[in-house]
Motif scaffolding. Sequence first.
Motif, PDB file in Angstrom:
ATOM      1  N   GLU A   1       0.883  -1.175   0.073  1.00 54.03           N
ATOM      2  CA  GLU A   1       0.253   0.101  -0.083  1.00 54.03           C
ATOM      3  C   GLU A   1       0.953   1.247   0.170  1.00 54.03           C
ATOM      4  N   THR A   2       2.133   1.283   0.823  1.00 59.77           N
ATOM      5  CA  THR A   2       2.927   2.355   0.760  1.00 59.77           C
ATOM      6  C   THR A   2       3.471   2.757  -0.517  1.00 59.77           C
ATOM      7  N   TYR A   3       3.785   1.723  -1.344  1.00 56.48           N
ATOM      8  CA  TYR A   3       4.256   1.745  -2.663  1.00 56.48           C
ATOM      9  C   TYR A   3       3.322   2.299  -3.701  1.00 56.48           C
ATOM     10  N   LEU A   4       2.093   1.735  -3.556  1.00 57.77           N
ATOM     11  CA  LEU A   4       1.198   2.543  -4.392  1.00 57.77           C
ATOM     12  C   LEU A   4       0.871   3.719  -4.133  1.00 57.77           C
ATOM     13  N   ASN A   5       0.896   4.244  -2.748  1.00 55.96           N
ATOM     14  CA  ASN A   5       0.505   5.727  -2.381  1.00 55.96           C
ATOM     15  C   ASN A   5       1.634   6.390  -3.065  1.00 55.96           C
ATOM     16  N   PHE A   6       3.075   5.957  -3.007  1.00 58.52           N
ATOM     17  CA  PHE A   6       4.034   6.648  -3.529  1.00 58.52           C
ATOM     18  C   PHE A   6       3.836   6.961  -5.068  1.00 58.52           C
ATOM     19  N   MET A   7       3.362   5.993  -5.722  1.00 60.56           N
ATOM     20  CA  MET A   7       3.250   5.988  -7.197  1.00 60.56           C
ATOM     21  C   MET A   7       2.366   6.749  -7.359  1.00 60.56           C
ATOM     22  N   LEU A   8       1.146   6.927  -6.725  1.00 60.97           N
ATOM     23  CA  LEU A   8      -0.071   8.162  -6.666  1.00 60.97           C
ATOM     24  C   LEU A   8       0.505   9.326  -6.684  1.00 60.97           C
ATOM     25  N   ILE A   9       1.301   9.691  -5.722  1.00 64.31           N
ATOM     26  CA  ILE A   9       1.837  11.066  -5.368  1.00 64.31           C
ATOM     27  C   ILE A   9       2.684  11.292  -6.368  1.00 64.31           C
TER      28      ILE A   9
END
Length: 78
Positions: free
Chosen positions: A2-10
Motif C-alpha cells: 500500500e505504501t508503494y501504491l501511495n508513492f506511485m500515486l503521489i
Amino acid sequence: METYLNFMLIRFALIAGGLVVLALLIFAIALTLKRRGRLDEVRRYADPVMRAGLRVAARRLEGGKSGASWSRRQDGRR
C-alpha cells in the motif's frame, strides 16, 4: 504494498500537476506575445528550430527499427 501504491500515486500527481503548470505557463506566454504583436516574430524564429528537431526525431525513429544502426553514419562507420 500500500505504501508503494501511495508513492506511485503521489508521483503521478506531481508529474501531472507539473505538466498542467507548464501548459498554463506556455499559454500565458503565447497570450502575452499575441497581445504585444510579437507572436509572428517568435513563430518566424521558432519554425527552423522545430523543423530541425522533427528531422532529428524522424532519423532516430527510422534508425531504431534495425537495432543499433542509429549510432552509425550513412557510410557504416561510427
